[in-house]
Design an enzyme around this catalytic site. Structure first.
Site, PDB file in Angstrom:
ATOM      1  N   ASN A  61      -3.921   8.988  -1.335  1.00 20.14           N
ATOM      2  CA  ASN A  61      -5.301   8.520  -1.178  1.00 20.14           C
ATOM      3  C   ASN A  61      -5.814   8.591   0.255  1.00 20.14           C
ATOM      4  O   ASN A  61      -6.802   7.948   0.592  1.00 20.14           O
ATOM      5  CB  ASN A  61      -5.423   7.091  -1.712  1.00 20.14           C
ATOM      6  CG  ASN A  61      -4.853   6.961  -3.107  1.00 20.14           C
ATOM      7  OD1 ASN A  61      -3.869   6.262  -3.297  1.00 20.14           O
ATOM      8  ND2 ASN A  61      -5.433   7.662  -4.067  1.00 20.14           N
ATOM      9  N   VAL A  69      -9.947   7.682   4.061  1.00 16.97           N
ATOM     10  CA  VAL A  69      -9.248   6.831   3.102  1.00 16.97           C
ATOM     11  C   VAL A  69     -10.067   6.734   1.822  1.00 16.97           C
ATOM     12  O   VAL A  69     -11.277   6.502   1.870  1.00 16.97           O
ATOM     13  CB  VAL A  69      -9.051   5.415   3.692  1.00 16.97           C
ATOM     14  CG1 VAL A  69      -8.417   4.489   2.690  1.00 16.97           C
ATOM     15  CG2 VAL A  69      -8.227   5.484   4.966  1.00 16.97           C
ATOM     16  N   CYS A  70      -9.408   6.911   0.678  1.00 15.69           N
ATOM     17  CA  CYS A  70     -10.043   6.711  -0.620  1.00 15.69           C
ATOM     18  C   CYS A  70      -9.615   5.345  -1.126  1.00 15.69           C
ATOM     19  O   CYS A  70      -8.512   5.179  -1.644  1.00 15.69           O
ATOM     20  CB  CYS A  70      -9.617   7.809  -1.593  1.00 15.69           C
ATOM     21  SG  CYS A  70     -10.367   7.635  -3.224  1.00 15.69           S
ATOM     22  N   LEU A  71     -10.466   4.366  -0.921  1.00  9.43           N
ATOM     23  CA  LEU A  71     -10.152   3.000  -1.314  1.00  9.43           C
ATOM     24  C   LEU A  71     -11.435   2.351  -1.819  1.00  9.43           C
ATOM     25  O   LEU A  71     -12.372   2.130  -1.047  1.00  9.43           O
ATOM     26  CB  LEU A  71      -9.583   2.242  -0.105  1.00  9.43           C
ATOM     27  CG  LEU A  71      -9.037   0.856  -0.317  1.00  9.43           C
ATOM     28  CD1 LEU A  71      -7.889   0.867  -1.323  1.00  9.43           C
ATOM     29  CD2 LEU A  71      -8.552   0.275   1.003  1.00  9.43           C
ATOM     30  N   ASP A 103      -6.382   9.439  -8.384  1.00  8.92           N
ATOM     31  CA  ASP A 103      -7.642   9.599  -7.640  1.00  8.92           C
ATOM     32  C   ASP A 103      -7.318  10.078  -6.225  1.00  8.92           C
ATOM     33  O   ASP A 103      -7.559   9.368  -5.251  1.00  8.92           O
ATOM     34  CB  ASP A 103      -8.386   8.260  -7.606  1.00  8.92           C
ATOM     35  CG  ASP A 103      -9.779   8.383  -7.002  1.00  8.92           C
ATOM     36  OD1 ASP A 103     -10.320   9.502  -6.962  1.00  8.92           O
ATOM     37  OD2 ASP A 103     -10.314   7.346  -6.554  1.00  8.92           O
TER      38      ASP A 103
END
Length: 169
Positions: A61, A69-71, A103
């Site tokens: 992520n 950052v994918c959060l 994801d």
């Protein structure tokens, strides 16, 4: 409390800074130290901060090249009730402890994690050893921030295979 974190301001403002973040114990990231760039928007805390890893991290992520950052909690479900303590004490440790390979920003890391967890954890530890040592993080930030200066001074970068433009005769 965030007193355990080293914070370094960028420029003269209070809206951009680096935070040195340690990988959580009981994870393959334990022992790693990452420099996180934090940028607070004018509307903070009503709008979420921009968070990115400066030195490389192997994680499904986190984009390996940009450090993005994918959060969800930072990107979509941010609330003014959250603060930077939440980011560094809860959100980022949870991201490293519980990656979400469904994801991904790093497809290779996600695929390896789903295919072979032991090999994934070994790769994480290799990246920690190579890119996330406490003594190296200051140099990583300087290298990344001085890339433009180096190019504008006509110094060559041996890892750069692209020619941006032709020099005047």
């Amino acid at each position: 409390m965030m007193s355990d974190y080293k914070v370094e301001m960028i420029n003269d403002g209070m809206q951009e800074f680096y935070v040195d973040f340690h990988g959580p114990s009981e994870s393959p990231y334990h022992g790693g130290v990452w420099r996180i760039r934090v940028e607070l928007p004018d509307a903070y805390p009503y709008k979420s901060p921009s968070i990115g890893f400066i030195n490389k991290i192997y994680h499904p992520n986190v984009d390996e090249m940009s450090g993005s950052v994918c959060l969800d909690v930072i990107n979509q479900t941010w609330s003014p009730m959250f603060d930077l303590v939440n980011v560094f004490e809860v959100f980022l440790p949870q991201l490293l402890l519980y990656p979400n390979p469904s994801d991904p920003l790093n497809g290779e890391a996600a695929a390896l994690m789903m295919r072979d967890r032991a090999a994934y954890e070994l790769r994480v530890k290799e990246y920690c050893e190579k890119y996330a040592k406490a003594e190296d993080i200051g140099a990583a930030a300087e290298d990344k921030s001085s890339d433009e200066e180096e190019l504008s001074d006509n110094e060559s970068d041996s890892g750069d295979d692209q020619v941006v433009g032709q020099a005047d005769p």
